[in-house]
Design a protein around this motif. Structure first.
Motif, mmCIF file in Angstrom:
data_model
loop_
_atom_site.group_PDB
_atom_site.id
_atom_site.type_symbol
_atom_site.label_atom_id
_atom_site.label_comp_id
_atom_site.label_asym_id
_atom_site.label_seq_id
_atom_site.Cartn_x
_atom_site.Cartn_y
_atom_site.Cartn_z
ATOM 1 N N PHE A 1 2.141 4.729 -24.922
ATOM 2 C CA PHE A 1 1.111 4.557 -23.715
ATOM 3 C C PHE A 1 1.518 3.173 -23.082
ATOM 4 C CE2 PHE A 1 -2.443 7.798 -24.454
ATOM 5 C CZ PHE A 1 -1.459 8.922 -24.028
ATOM 6 N N SER A 2 1.351 2.236 -24.318
ATOM 7 C CA SER A 2 1.667 0.884 -23.723
ATOM 8 C C SER A 2 3.024 0.581 -22.999
ATOM 9 C CB SER A 2 1.494 0.073 -24.852
ATOM 10 O OG SER A 2 0.277 -0.001 -25.596
ATOM 11 N N ALA A 3 4.187 1.192 -23.531
ATOM 12 C CA ALA A 3 5.372 1.196 -22.838
ATOM 13 C C ALA A 3 5.470 1.628 -21.641
ATOM 14 C CB ALA A 3 6.610 1.749 -23.971
ATOM 15 N N CYS A 4 4.850 2.719 -21.198
ATOM 16 C CA CYS A 4 4.704 3.230 -19.832
ATOM 17 C C CYS A 4 3.963 2.480 -19.151
ATOM 18 C CB CYS A 4 3.975 4.900 -20.010
ATOM 19 S SG CYS A 4 5.125 5.989 -20.915
ATOM 20 N N VAL A 5 2.906 2.059 -19.431
ATOM 21 C CA VAL A 5 1.872 0.984 -18.633
ATOM 22 C C VAL A 5 2.646 -0.328 -18.361
ATOM 23 C CG1 VAL A 5 -0.136 -0.147 -18.630
ATOM 24 C CG2 VAL A 5 -0.244 2.209 -19.580
ATOM 25 N N ALA A 6 3.333 -0.730 -19.331
ATOM 26 C CA ALA A 6 4.167 -1.927 -19.149
ATOM 27 C C ALA A 6 5.359 -1.641 -17.948
ATOM 28 C CB ALA A 6 4.805 -2.391 -20.384
ATOM 29 N N VAL A 7 5.875 -0.428 -17.685
ATOM 30 C CA VAL A 7 6.730 -0.224 -16.867
ATOM 31 C C VAL A 7 6.131 -0.295 -15.484
ATOM 32 C CG1 VAL A 7 8.369 1.366 -15.975
ATOM 33 C CG2 VAL A 7 8.248 0.996 -18.251
ATOM 34 N N ILE A 8 4.867 0.449 -15.473
ATOM 35 C CA ILE A 8 4.051 0.465 -14.196
ATOM 36 C C ILE A 8 3.613 -0.977 -13.741
ATOM 37 C CG2 ILE A 8 2.140 1.327 -13.137
ATOM 38 C CD1 ILE A 8 2.200 3.809 -14.998
ATOM 39 N N LEU A 9 3.331 -1.742 -14.655
ATOM 40 C CA LEU A 9 2.788 -2.767 -14.255
ATOM 41 C C LEU A 9 4.095 -3.839 -13.628
ATOM 42 C CD1 LEU A 9 0.426 -3.971 -17.395
ATOM 43 C CD2 LEU A 9 -0.313 -3.426 -14.952
ATOM 44 N N ILE A 10 5.221 -3.790 -14.603
ATOM 45 C CA ILE A 10 6.372 -4.604 -14.115
ATOM 46 C C ILE A 10 6.601 -4.162 -12.412
ATOM 47 C CG2 ILE A 10 8.578 -4.880 -14.259
ATOM 48 C CD1 ILE A 10 8.276 -4.848 -17.333
ATOM 49 N N PHE A 11 6.495 -2.850 -12.351
ATOM 50 C CA PHE A 11 6.606 -2.320 -10.795
ATOM 51 C C PHE A 11 5.688 -2.815 -9.764
ATOM 52 C CE2 PHE A 11 5.854 1.023 -7.887
ATOM 53 C CZ PHE A 11 6.946 0.688 -6.935
ATOM 54 N N LEU A 12 4.475 -2.814 -10.344
ATOM 55 C CA LEU A 12 3.553 -3.458 -9.606
ATOM 56 C C LEU A 12 3.637 -5.073 -9.420
ATOM 57 C CD1 LEU A 12 0.249 -1.227 -10.416
ATOM 58 C CD2 LEU A 12 1.688 -0.954 -8.290
ATOM 59 N N LEU B 1 0.852 -1.214 0.094
ATOM 60 C CA LEU B 1 0.095 0.018 0.062
ATOM 61 C C LEU B 1 1.010 1.455 -0.055
ATOM 62 C CD1 LEU B 1 -2.722 -0.939 2.508
ATOM 63 C CD2 LEU B 1 -3.081 -0.988 -0.018
ATOM 64 N N GLN B 2 2.173 1.300 0.414
ATOM 65 C CA GLN B 2 2.788 2.309 0.475
ATOM 66 C C GLN B 2 3.321 2.690 -1.012
ATOM 67 O OE1 GLN B 2 6.369 1.426 2.947
ATOM 68 N NE2 GLN B 2 5.282 2.228 4.970
ATOM 69 N N LYS B 3 3.302 1.745 -1.910
ATOM 70 C CA LYS B 3 3.663 2.125 -3.272
ATOM 71 C C LYS B 3 2.570 2.821 -4.249
ATOM 72 C CE LYS B 3 7.372 0.072 -2.637
ATOM 73 N NZ LYS B 3 8.779 1.147 -2.141
ATOM 74 N N GLU B 4 1.348 3.296 -3.237
ATOM 75 C CA GLU B 4 0.415 3.987 -3.868
ATOM 76 C C GLU B 4 -0.403 3.340 -5.161
ATOM 77 O OE1 GLU B 4 -1.150 6.612 -2.883
ATOM 78 O OE2 GLU B 4 0.285 7.000 -1.241
ATOM 79 N N PRO B 5 -0.669 1.985 -5.089
ATOM 80 C CA PRO B 5 -1.623 1.396 -6.153
ATOM 81 C C PRO B 5 -2.489 2.079 -6.639
ATOM 82 C CG PRO B 5 -1.908 0.061 -4.089
ATOM 83 C CD PRO B 5 -0.917 1.315 -3.654
ATOM 84 N N GLN B 6 -3.208 2.743 -5.731
ATOM 85 C CA GLN B 6 -4.469 3.331 -6.253
ATOM 86 C C GLN B 6 -4.146 4.532 -7.383
ATOM 87 O OE1 GLN B 6 -6.310 4.677 -2.472
ATOM 88 N NE2 GLN B 6 -7.994 3.236 -2.829
ATOM 89 N N SER B 7 -3.187 5.420 -6.879
ATOM 90 C CA SER B 7 -2.835 6.377 -7.804
ATOM 91 C C SER B 7 -2.296 5.831 -9.314
ATOM 92 C CB SER B 7 -1.770 7.369 -7.315
ATOM 93 O OG SER B 7 -1.949 7.856 -6.059
ATOM 94 N N LEU B 8 -1.469 4.726 -9.192
ATOM 95 C CA LEU B 8 -1.010 3.966 -10.297
ATOM 96 C C LEU B 8 -2.316 3.375 -11.123
ATOM 97 C CD1 LEU B 8 2.369 2.314 -9.028
ATOM 98 C CD2 LEU B 8 1.843 4.515 -10.446
ATOM 99 N N GLY B 9 -3.150 2.943 -10.078
ATOM 100 C CA GLY B 9 -4.278 2.208 -11.196
ATOM 101 C C GLY B 9 -5.002 3.204 -11.834
ATOM 102 N N VAL B 10 -5.067 4.371 -11.303
ATOM 103 C CA VAL B 10 -6.108 5.594 -12.182
ATOM 104 C C VAL B 10 -5.184 5.624 -13.239
ATOM 105 C CG1 VAL B 10 -6.744 7.757 -11.875
ATOM 106 C CG2 VAL B 10 -7.003 6.676 -9.966
ATOM 107 N N ALA B 11 -3.926 5.784 -13.446
ATOM 108 C CA ALA B 11 -2.988 6.255 -14.443
ATOM 109 C C ALA B 11 -3.210 4.941 -15.426
ATOM 110 C CB ALA B 11 -1.547 6.433 -14.189
ATOM 111 N N ILE B 12 -3.096 3.807 -15.169
ATOM 112 C CA ILE B 12 -3.477 2.658 -16.127
ATOM 113 C C ILE B 12 -4.877 2.504 -16.611
ATOM 114 C CG2 ILE B 12 -3.461 0.158 -16.040
ATOM 115 C CD1 ILE B 12 -1.527 0.066 -13.796
ATOM 116 N N GLY B 13 -5.990 2.820 -15.793
ATOM 117 C CA GLY B 13 -7.140 2.932 -16.213
ATOM 118 C C GLY B 13 -7.465 4.174 -17.281
ATOM 119 N N ILE B 14 -6.615 5.235 -17.185
ATOM 120 C CA ILE B 14 -6.784 6.396 -18.223
ATOM 121 C C ILE B 14 -6.151 5.810 -19.637
ATOM 122 C CG2 ILE B 14 -5.955 8.361 -18.865
ATOM 123 C CD1 ILE B 14 -6.096 9.300 -15.936
#
Length: 200
Positions: free
Chosen positions: A165-176, A42-55
């Motif tokens: 967009f796909s490349a940026c989301v891939a980086v976020i998904l790998i981090f999560l 929860l400290q990694k802010e999954p909600q904020s990253l989830g909003v970015a992925i949803g956009i």
């Protein structure tokens, strides 16, 4: 002057000192189990990253309607924007929900969806890179036709934006995925004792 006992004093039941002490100890100490790995997730802010992925998922779905109508070969031929946008949107919703109601079951579901979305990004990026070479060949052939040249350049730019967009989301998904895997790998839980002051 002698104080006489009142009606409340006569009707009240006598309590011993040991019972009062035991009741205060039970009221003062409250045991609450807590999971430390989920707290780190929860400290990694999954909600904020989830909003970015949803956009980004919504952008894929909207742009997919445009690419699907084109006669030129594009990622819309394999319905890439639709299923990839649906994966991004699902991952974003799950991340927001897990951040609000964390549990190991939801983190497991999120991790599985993250892995599926990452695999989908690899497939879509490979297909789009192949399309970039095709667009470059068409642009070279349509230099004499201004209308065809501008049309192909618009498709090339649109595919480039979705690829970014796909490349940026891939980086976020790998981090999560790494964070969720670490949260599920450790099963150690800690017990926290909270002292609550009792009213006098």
């Amino acid at each position: 002057m002698k104080n006489f006992p009142t009606m409340d004093d006569r009707t009240s039941t006598p309590t011993t000192t040991s019972e009062v002490t035991r009741g205060q100890q039970n009221a003062d100490l409250k045991v609450s189990p807590s999971s430390k790995p989920l707290h780190r997730f929860l400290q990694k802010e999954p909600q904020s990253l989830g909003v970015a992925i949803g956009i980004c998922g919504c952008a894929e779905l909207i742009m997919g309607c445009i690419l699907f109508r084109e006669n030129v070969t594009s990622s819309g031929d394999l319905y890439v924007p639709f299923w990839q946008g649906a994966l991004f949107l699902t991952c974003g919703i799950l991340s927001v929900y897990t951040g609000a109601c964390p549990s190991k079951k939801m983190v497991t579901v999120c991790l599985s969806m993250y892995v599926m979305a990452i695999l989908g990004v690899f497939v879509s990026c490979g297909y789009r890179i192949h399309g970039f070479f095709f667009y470059a060949f068409i642009i070279w052939q349509s230099l004499a036709d201004p209308v065809g040249y501008s049309r192909v350049m618009q498709l090339f730019a649109l595919e480039g934006i979705l690829f970014t967009f796909s490349a940026c989301v891939a980086v976020i998904l790998i981090f999560l995925s790494v964070v969720a895997h670490r949260a599920l790998k450790s099963t150690n839980t800690q017990v926290i004792f909270q002292r609550i002051s009792t009213p006098e």
